[in-house]
Scaffold this motif. Sequence first.
Motif, PDB file in Angstrom:
ATOM      1  N   GLN A 258     -10.131 -16.946  34.140  1.00  8.64           N
ATOM      2  CA  GLN A 258      -8.991 -17.930  33.852  1.00  8.64           C
ATOM      3  C   GLN A 258      -7.621 -17.489  34.328  1.00  8.64           C
ATOM      4  O   GLN A 258      -7.115 -18.673  34.913  1.00  8.64           O
ATOM      5  CB  GLN A 258      -8.755 -17.989  32.438  1.00  8.64           C
ATOM      6  CG  GLN A 258      -7.745 -19.022  31.946  1.00  8.64           C
ATOM      7  CD  GLN A 258      -8.092 -20.437  32.235  1.00  8.64           C
ATOM      8  OE1 GLN A 258      -9.156 -20.725  32.241  1.00  8.64           O
ATOM      9  NE2 GLN A 258      -7.086 -21.294  32.647  1.00  8.64           N
ATOM     10  N   LEU A 259      -7.167 -16.233  34.713  1.00  9.82           N
ATOM     11  CA  LEU A 259      -6.113 -15.811  35.165  1.00  9.82           C
ATOM     12  C   LEU A 259      -6.538 -15.179  36.615  1.00  9.82           C
ATOM     13  O   LEU A 259      -6.749 -14.212  37.056  1.00  9.82           O
ATOM     14  CB  LEU A 259      -5.476 -14.936  34.485  1.00  9.82           C
ATOM     15  CG  LEU A 259      -5.176 -15.413  32.943  1.00  9.82           C
ATOM     16  CD1 LEU A 259      -4.653 -14.195  31.864  1.00  9.82           C
ATOM     17  CD2 LEU A 259      -4.277 -16.524  32.950  1.00  9.82           C
ATOM     18  N   ASP A 260      -6.541 -16.180  37.570  1.00 10.13           N
ATOM     19  CA  ASP A 260      -7.124 -15.688  38.976  1.00 10.13           C
ATOM     20  C   ASP A 260      -6.256 -14.550  39.560  1.00 10.13           C
ATOM     21  O   ASP A 260      -6.708 -13.821  40.332  1.00 10.13           O
ATOM     22  CB  ASP A 260      -6.955 -16.875  40.134  1.00 10.13           C
ATOM     23  CG  ASP A 260      -8.015 -18.044  39.607  1.00 10.13           C
ATOM     24  OD1 ASP A 260      -8.975 -17.783  38.711  1.00 10.13           O
ATOM     25  OD2 ASP A 260      -7.700 -19.142  39.755  1.00 10.13           O
TER      26      ASP A 260
ATOM     27  N   ALA B 161      -7.697 -22.489  27.100  1.00 10.23           N
ATOM     28  CA  ALA B 161      -8.822 -22.439  27.578  1.00 10.23           C
ATOM     29  C   ALA B 161      -9.741 -21.312  27.497  1.00 10.23           C
ATOM     30  O   ALA B 161     -11.042 -21.400  27.481  1.00 10.23           O
ATOM     31  CB  ALA B 161      -8.360 -22.594  29.365  1.00 10.23           C
ATOM     32  N   MET B 162      -9.177 -20.146  27.492  1.00 15.11           N
ATOM     33  CA  MET B 162     -10.014 -18.944  27.259  1.00 15.11           C
ATOM     34  C   MET B 162     -10.493 -18.865  25.870  1.00 15.11           C
ATOM     35  O   MET B 162     -11.909 -18.563  25.443  1.00 15.11           O
ATOM     36  CB  MET B 162      -8.949 -17.555  27.317  1.00 15.11           C
ATOM     37  CG  MET B 162      -8.628 -17.043  28.799  1.00 15.11           C
ATOM     38  SD  MET B 162      -7.627 -15.925  28.722  1.00 15.11           S
ATOM     39  CE  MET B 162      -5.893 -16.414  28.715  1.00 15.11           C
TER      40      MET B 162
ATOM     41  N   VAL C 111     -11.036 -13.484  30.672  1.00 17.05           N
ATOM     42  CA  VAL C 111      -9.599 -13.500  30.941  1.00 17.05           C
ATOM     43  C   VAL C 111      -9.554 -13.388  32.435  1.00 17.05           C
ATOM     44  O   VAL C 111      -8.476 -14.175  33.003  1.00 17.05           O
ATOM     45  CB  VAL C 111      -8.924 -12.162  30.617  1.00 17.05           C
ATOM     46  CG1 VAL C 111      -7.613 -12.152  30.939  1.00 17.05           C
ATOM     47  CG2 VAL C 111      -8.800 -12.444  28.779  1.00 17.05           C
TER      48      VAL C 111
ATOM     49  N   TYR D 242       0.363 -10.657  32.395  1.00 15.69           N
ATOM     50  CA  TYR D 242      -0.452 -11.638  33.224  1.00 15.69           C
ATOM     51  C   TYR D 242       0.057 -12.936  33.449  1.00 15.69           C
ATOM     52  O   TYR D 242      -0.430 -13.990  34.092  1.00 15.69           O
ATOM     53  CB  TYR D 242      -1.953 -11.620  32.830  1.00 15.69           C
ATOM     54  CG  TYR D 242      -2.533 -10.496  32.705  1.00 15.69           C
ATOM     55  CD1 TYR D 242      -2.396  -9.380  33.672  1.00 15.69           C
ATOM     56  CD2 TYR D 242      -3.207  -9.964  31.414  1.00 15.69           C
ATOM     57  CE1 TYR D 242      -3.156  -8.216  33.500  1.00 15.69           C
ATOM     58  CE2 TYR D 242      -4.039  -8.916  31.123  1.00 15.69           C
ATOM     59  CZ  TYR D 242      -3.681  -7.772  32.237  1.00 15.69           C
ATOM     60  OH  TYR D 242      -4.395  -6.691  32.327  1.00 15.69           O
TER      61      TYR D 242
ATOM     62  N   ASP E 185      -3.510 -21.695  29.640  1.00 21.04           N
ATOM     63  CA  ASP E 185      -4.534 -20.594  29.925  1.00 21.04           C
ATOM     64  C   ASP E 185      -5.078 -20.090  28.543  1.00 21.04           C
ATOM     65  O   ASP E 185      -6.171 -19.742  28.434  1.00 21.04           O
ATOM     66  CB  ASP E 185      -3.821 -19.543  30.572  1.00 21.04           C
ATOM     67  CG  ASP E 185      -3.469 -20.116  32.016  1.00 21.04           C
ATOM     68  OD1 ASP E 185      -4.076 -20.617  32.824  1.00 21.04           O
ATOM     69  OD2 ASP E 185      -2.419 -19.338  32.499  1.00 21.04           O
ATOM     70  N   VAL E 186      -4.278 -19.915  27.673  1.00 21.37           N
ATOM     71  CA  VAL E 186      -4.725 -19.227  26.273  1.00 21.37           C
ATOM     72  C   VAL E 186      -5.651 -20.117  25.700  1.00 21.37           C
ATOM     73  O   VAL E 186      -6.730 -19.804  25.279  1.00 21.37           O
ATOM     74  CB  VAL E 186      -3.638 -18.746  25.515  1.00 21.37           C
ATOM     75  CG1 VAL E 186      -4.141 -18.431  24.086  1.00 21.37           C
ATOM     76  CG2 VAL E 186      -2.783 -17.739  26.102  1.00 21.37           C
TER      77      VAL E 186
ATOM     78  N   ALA F 200       0.148 -15.524  31.455  1.00 27.76           N
ATOM     79  CA  ALA F 200      -0.642 -16.738  31.031  1.00 27.76           C
ATOM     80  C   ALA F 200       0.375 -17.611  30.273  1.00 27.76           C
ATOM     81  O   ALA F 200       1.359 -17.336  29.370  1.00 27.76           O
ATOM     82  CB  ALA F 200      -1.674 -16.147  29.980  1.00 27.76           C
ATOM     83  N   ASP F 201      -0.021 -18.966  30.351  1.00 33.12           N
ATOM     84  CA  ASP F 201       0.721 -20.028  29.661  1.00 33.12           C
ATOM     85  C   ASP F 201      -0.180 -20.524  28.494  1.00 33.12           C
ATOM     86  O   ASP F 201      -1.273 -20.070  28.171  1.00 33.12           O
ATOM     87  CB  ASP F 201       1.442 -21.077  30.350  1.00 33.12           C
ATOM     88  CG  ASP F 201       0.069 -21.665  31.264  1.00 33.12           C
ATOM     89  OD1 ASP F 201      -0.923 -21.578  30.964  1.00 33.12           O
ATOM     90  OD2 ASP F 201       0.637 -22.630  32.077  1.00 33.12           O
TER      91      ASP F 201
END
Length: 66
Positions: free
Chosen positions: A32-34, A59-60, A29, A50, A56-57, A52-53
């Motif tokens: 991915q979420l800098d 990719a995680m 997490v 956070y 992002d989800v 997240a779009d």
Amino acid sequence: MAFLKQWKTKWELKSLTFDELFKVITTVVTKQLDEIDEEVTLEANLVIDYEADSVDVVAMLLYLED
């Protein structure tokens, strides 16, 4: 059956403790979420807390699948 036999010889299954698994997830997490400044908690909502779009989800999830 051949695939199963090949899979059993090439992969070693390992059980993770809750803390080990949580550390892996928080690492994914935060990578991915800098822009995360605070520590990731179980109660956190990735989308609301956070921002997240869907990319992002996904990719995680793909990273965790590896």
